[in-house]
Design a protein around this motif. Structure first.
Motif, mmCIF file in Angstrom:
data_model
loop_
_atom_site.group_PDB
_atom_site.id
_atom_site.type_symbol
_atom_site.label_atom_id
_atom_site.label_comp_id
_atom_site.label_asym_id
_atom_site.label_seq_id
_atom_site.Cartn_x
_atom_site.Cartn_y
_atom_site.Cartn_z
ATOM 1 N N GLY A 94 0.793 -1.225 0.000
ATOM 2 C CA GLY A 94 0.000 0.000 0.000
ATOM 3 C C GLY A 94 0.829 1.280 0.000
ATOM 4 O O GLY A 94 0.306 2.368 -0.228
ATOM 5 N N LYS A 95 2.144 1.160 0.202
ATOM 6 C CA LYS A 95 2.994 2.356 0.301
ATOM 7 C C LYS A 95 3.639 2.663 -1.046
ATOM 8 O O LYS A 95 4.151 1.754 -1.709
ATOM 9 N N LEU A 96 3.620 3.946 -1.438
ATOM 10 C CA LEU A 96 4.290 4.352 -2.678
ATOM 11 C C LEU A 96 5.798 4.228 -2.489
ATOM 12 O O LEU A 96 6.368 4.837 -1.580
ATOM 13 N N ILE A 97 6.436 3.447 -3.376
ATOM 14 C CA ILE A 97 7.884 3.238 -3.264
ATOM 15 C C ILE A 97 8.623 4.070 -4.311
ATOM 16 O O ILE A 97 9.593 4.740 -4.013
ATOM 17 N N GLU A 98 8.140 3.963 -5.550
ATOM 18 C CA GLU A 98 8.811 4.709 -6.624
ATOM 19 C C GLU A 98 7.792 5.059 -7.697
ATOM 20 O O GLU A 98 6.772 4.389 -7.852
ATOM 21 N N THR A 99 8.095 6.146 -8.427
ATOM 22 C CA THR A 99 7.352 6.468 -9.641
ATOM 23 C C THR A 99 8.370 6.579 -10.762
ATOM 24 O O THR A 99 9.302 7.382 -10.696
ATOM 25 N N ARG A 100 8.198 5.720 -11.783
ATOM 26 C CA ARG A 100 9.113 5.728 -12.928
ATOM 27 C C ARG A 100 8.613 6.717 -13.964
ATOM 28 O O ARG A 100 7.416 6.895 -14.123
ATOM 29 N N TYR A 101 9.554 7.293 -14.688
ATOM 30 C CA TYR A 101 9.217 8.371 -15.614
ATOM 31 C C TYR A 101 9.975 8.197 -16.920
ATOM 32 O O TYR A 101 11.194 7.985 -16.907
ATOM 33 N N ARG A 115 14.394 10.038 -22.196
ATOM 34 C CA ARG A 115 15.065 10.029 -20.894
ATOM 35 C C ARG A 115 14.221 9.229 -19.912
ATOM 36 O O ARG A 115 12.991 9.271 -19.952
ATOM 37 N N TYR A 116 14.905 8.504 -19.061
ATOM 38 C CA TYR A 116 14.266 7.589 -18.112
ATOM 39 C C TYR A 116 14.836 7.813 -16.724
ATOM 40 O O TYR A 116 16.053 7.931 -16.568
ATOM 41 N N VAL A 117 14.000 7.793 -15.726
ATOM 42 C CA VAL A 117 14.498 7.790 -14.344
ATOM 43 C C VAL A 117 13.363 7.382 -13.405
ATOM 44 O O VAL A 117 12.179 7.523 -13.750
ATOM 45 N N ALA A 118 13.740 6.850 -12.249
ATOM 46 C CA ALA A 118 12.741 6.565 -11.211
ATOM 47 C C ALA A 118 12.879 7.594 -10.100
ATOM 48 O O ALA A 118 13.996 8.024 -9.775
ATOM 49 N N TYR A 119 11.739 8.001 -9.531
ATOM 50 C CA TYR A 119 11.725 8.896 -8.368
ATOM 51 C C TYR A 119 11.408 8.067 -7.131
ATOM 52 O O TYR A 119 10.404 7.333 -7.107
ATOM 53 N N ALA A 120 12.265 8.197 -6.128
ATOM 54 C CA ALA A 120 12.097 7.417 -4.892
ATOM 55 C C ALA A 120 11.276 8.231 -3.897
ATOM 56 O O ALA A 120 11.611 9.382 -3.591
ATOM 57 N N TRP A 121 10.186 7.625 -3.416
ATOM 58 C CA TRP A 121 9.316 8.317 -2.450
ATOM 59 C C TRP A 121 9.936 8.278 -1.052
ATOM 60 O O TRP A 121 10.615 7.318 -0.677
ATOM 61 N N SER A 122 9.643 9.342 -0.284
ATOM 62 C CA SER A 122 10.085 9.381 1.117
ATOM 63 C C SER A 122 9.114 8.554 1.961
ATOM 64 O O SER A 122 7.971 8.293 1.557
ATOM 65 N N GLN A 181 5.827 9.878 2.439
ATOM 66 C CA GLN A 181 5.103 10.005 1.172
ATOM 67 C C GLN A 181 4.898 11.462 0.742
ATOM 68 O O GLN A 181 4.023 11.765 -0.066
ATOM 69 N N ALA A 182 5.741 12.365 1.252
ATOM 70 C CA ALA A 182 5.583 13.786 0.937
ATOM 71 C C ALA A 182 6.457 14.233 -0.231
ATOM 72 O O ALA A 182 6.145 15.217 -0.896
ATOM 73 N N THR A 183 7.561 13.510 -0.477
ATOM 74 C CA THR A 183 8.442 13.907 -1.574
ATOM 75 C C THR A 183 8.880 12.681 -2.373
ATOM 76 O O THR A 183 8.883 11.559 -1.859
ATOM 77 N N ALA A 184 9.253 12.920 -3.639
ATOM 78 C CA ALA A 184 9.797 11.861 -4.501
ATOM 79 C C ALA A 184 10.926 12.467 -5.310
ATOM 80 O O ALA A 184 10.722 13.403 -6.084
ATOM 81 N N VAL A 185 12.144 11.940 -5.103
ATOM 82 C CA VAL A 185 13.364 12.539 -5.641
ATOM 83 C C VAL A 185 14.030 11.576 -6.629
ATOM 84 O O VAL A 185 14.032 10.359 -6.410
ATOM 85 N N ALA A 186 14.586 12.124 -7.712
ATOM 86 C CA ALA A 186 15.226 11.291 -8.749
ATOM 87 C C ALA A 186 16.297 10.388 -8.143
ATOM 88 O O ALA A 186 17.122 10.830 -7.344
ATOM 89 N N ALA A 187 16.277 9.127 -8.559
ATOM 90 C CA ALA A 187 17.259 8.144 -8.079
ATOM 91 C C ALA A 187 17.915 7.490 -9.292
ATOM 92 O O ALA A 187 17.666 6.318 -9.593
ATOM 93 N N PRO A 188 18.772 8.253 -10.037
ATOM 94 C CA PRO A 188 19.343 7.708 -11.273
ATOM 95 C C PRO A 188 20.178 6.448 -11.057
ATOM 96 O O PRO A 188 20.259 5.617 -11.947
ATOM 97 N N GLY A 189 20.756 6.304 -9.870
ATOM 98 C CA GLY A 189 21.573 5.111 -9.604
ATOM 99 C C GLY A 189 20.770 3.963 -9.012
ATOM 100 O O GLY A 189 21.320 2.919 -8.654
ATOM 101 N N GLY A 190 19.447 4.129 -8.892
ATOM 102 C CA GLY A 190 18.621 3.084 -8.300
ATOM 103 C C GLY A 190 18.739 3.062 -6.782
ATOM 104 O O GLY A 190 19.563 3.778 -6.205
ATOM 105 N N VAL A 191 17.875 2.272 -6.145
ATOM 106 C CA VAL A 191 17.899 2.127 -4.686
ATOM 107 C C VAL A 191 17.638 0.663 -4.374
ATOM 108 O O VAL A 191 16.666 0.084 -4.863
ATOM 109 N N ARG A 192 18.518 0.065 -3.580
ATOM 110 C CA ARG A 192 18.302 -1.319 -3.180
ATOM 111 C C ARG A 192 17.381 -1.353 -1.968
ATOM 112 O O ARG A 192 17.500 -0.527 -1.067
#
Ligand code: HEC
Ligand code: HEC
Length: 346
Positions: free
Chosen positions: A130-137, A149-156, A159-170
């Motif tokens: 139920g929790k937003l983890i990432e939004t791909r773009y 151009r492609y990148v995923a945004y990682a949610w905090s 759930q208030a912010t989502a910041v570009a994570a070009p290197g991915g997040v494990r």
């Protein structure tokens, strides 16, 4: 996972007669992980080198998805959609969105490979528990090959912010879900003719989406509904392989020269036996061989344990298919592929 371990894992599934004589001829010749293998296969195929990815907006709020980010209210012109044959993402829930610039339409002249106007954007959000983890773009900024151009945004966590994570997040937000890096986006998305994978005739033929996209002005005319060939498990397996594999295993895009296996459904073909999926796998030798130098066979009717295609989808090591984007085998799909192979006439 070492090469030897991968060999043993395969032999455990019955592909290799003699595990103790594991030899390097079994494994593709490069690296220790599937990702580097994919890169090497690409290079061997003589396909283009990628230019560095263009810069991306630093936050999701700047991509244009939401008119009001805090309220998560979508911008005008952004359309939510589903695909008929979703990519397995280790069980994550997904929601997709598309934006085509006003006054422009998707070029559907080739029913197998739609083309998108510059300015097209798409997003896919992933939820776990139920929790937003990432939004791909993805965004088309110009014409291929450099136009996407492609990148995923990682949610905090809040759930208030989502910041570009070009290197991915494990293991994002303490889940087992990995956010892919930009190279992984590229590996899958540049398998297609034009950057976007799930927006096409096969994936949108659900009896309503093609008409609604047309009335919203995204398509120039309502395309003919596509029906996946066959019935029952045949139809389900053909659709699954199209959605999960056919964007790389096709005649166009980055991987077209890497291997002969074709798993993409084509609009004009309605007989299962005439699909590239049947023609390039059933009783067809693969490029990898067993310890005796005998090539594996793509699909052996009646015998999943000797069918390389089945073996590859039940692996998450060196041999994994798809080679990126998943850590957990799709057991439901694997069972369907198994029963399809068991039911094929010998
Ligand atoms: C394993 C291959 C794979 C990887 C890795 C991957 N994608 Fe995708 N993506 C797909 C497939 C297949 C679809 C269509 C099916 C679906 O959505 O379930 C898709 C759909 C999308 C969509 C919806 C629009 C479309 O193309 O259908 C977006 C947006 C997207 N991906 C962005 C990204 C971004 C950004 C990354 C990297 C952070 C990424 N993807 C990594 C395979 C992949
Ligand atoms: C990101 C692109 C990509 C995706 C997605 C992908 N493959 Fe592959 N596949 C490759 C590449 C590249 C190779 C050649 C390298 C290798 O054998 O590992 C390959 C090899 C194979 C082979 C062996 C072919 C041979 O001649 O030896 C099989 C079988 C296969 N894939 C099946 C699948 C199936 C089934 C799926 C979906 C569940 C899938 N692949 C998804 C890129 C992809």
């Amino acid at each position: 996972m070492t090469m030897r371990a991968a060999v043993v894992a395969l032999s455990g599934a019955g592909l290799i007669a003699c595990a103790s004589s594991a030899s390097t001829t079994l494994a593709p010749d490069a690296g220790g992980d599937a990702t580097s293998d994919v890169r090497d296969a690409r290079d061997a195929g003589g396909v283009r080198e990628d230019p560095p990815p263009p810069p991306v907006p630093p936050t999701l709020a700047e991509t244009g998805l939401y008119e009001d980010f805090a309220a998560k209210r979508l911008s005008k012109g952004v359309v939510a959609f589903d695909v008929r044959w979703p990519l397995w993402s280790d069980g994550a829930e997904k929601q997709r969105y598309l934006y085509v610039p006003a006054g422009k339409t998707i070029d559907i002249a080739d029913p197998d490979h739609w083309a998108f106007p510059a300015g097209t954007k798409a997003w896919k959000e992933f939820r776990v528990g139920g929790k937003l983890i990432e939004t791909r773009y993805v965004e088309k900024t110009g014409e291929p090959p450099i136009g996407w151009r492609y990148v995923a945004y990682a949610w905090s966590e809040d759930q208030a912010t989502a910041v570009a994570a070009p290197g991915g997040v494990r293991d994002a937000l303490g889940t087992t879900h990995d956010i892919p890096d930009q190279a992984a986006c590229e590996q899958c998305h540049s398998g297609t003719r034009d950057g976007i994978i799930g927006v096409g005739n096969v994936q949108l033929s659900d009896g309503k989406t093609l008409a609604s996209f047309t009335s919203l002005g995204l398509l120039p005319a309502v395309p003919a509904e596509y029906r996946v060939p066959g019935t029952g498990v045949v139809q389900e397996v053909l659709g699954y392989l199209h959605g999960n594999c056919g964007y790389c295993h096709s005649d166009v895009g980055r991987w077209s020269t890497a291997r002969g296996v074709r798993l993409r459904l084509l609009f004009a073909i309605s007989d299962p036996a005439k699909t590239p999926t049947y023609l390039t796998t059933i009783n067809v030798p693969m490029s990898h061989s067993d310890t005796d130098g005998e090539p594996f066979i793509g699909v052996v009717p009646g015998d999943p344990s000797r069918s390389h295609l089945y073996q590859r989808i039940t692996k998450r090591d060196f041999w994994a298919m798809p080679p990126v984007g998943s850590e957990v085998v799709d057991e439901v799909a694997a069972a369907k592929v198994k029963s399809w192979i068991e039911g094929l006439p010998r």
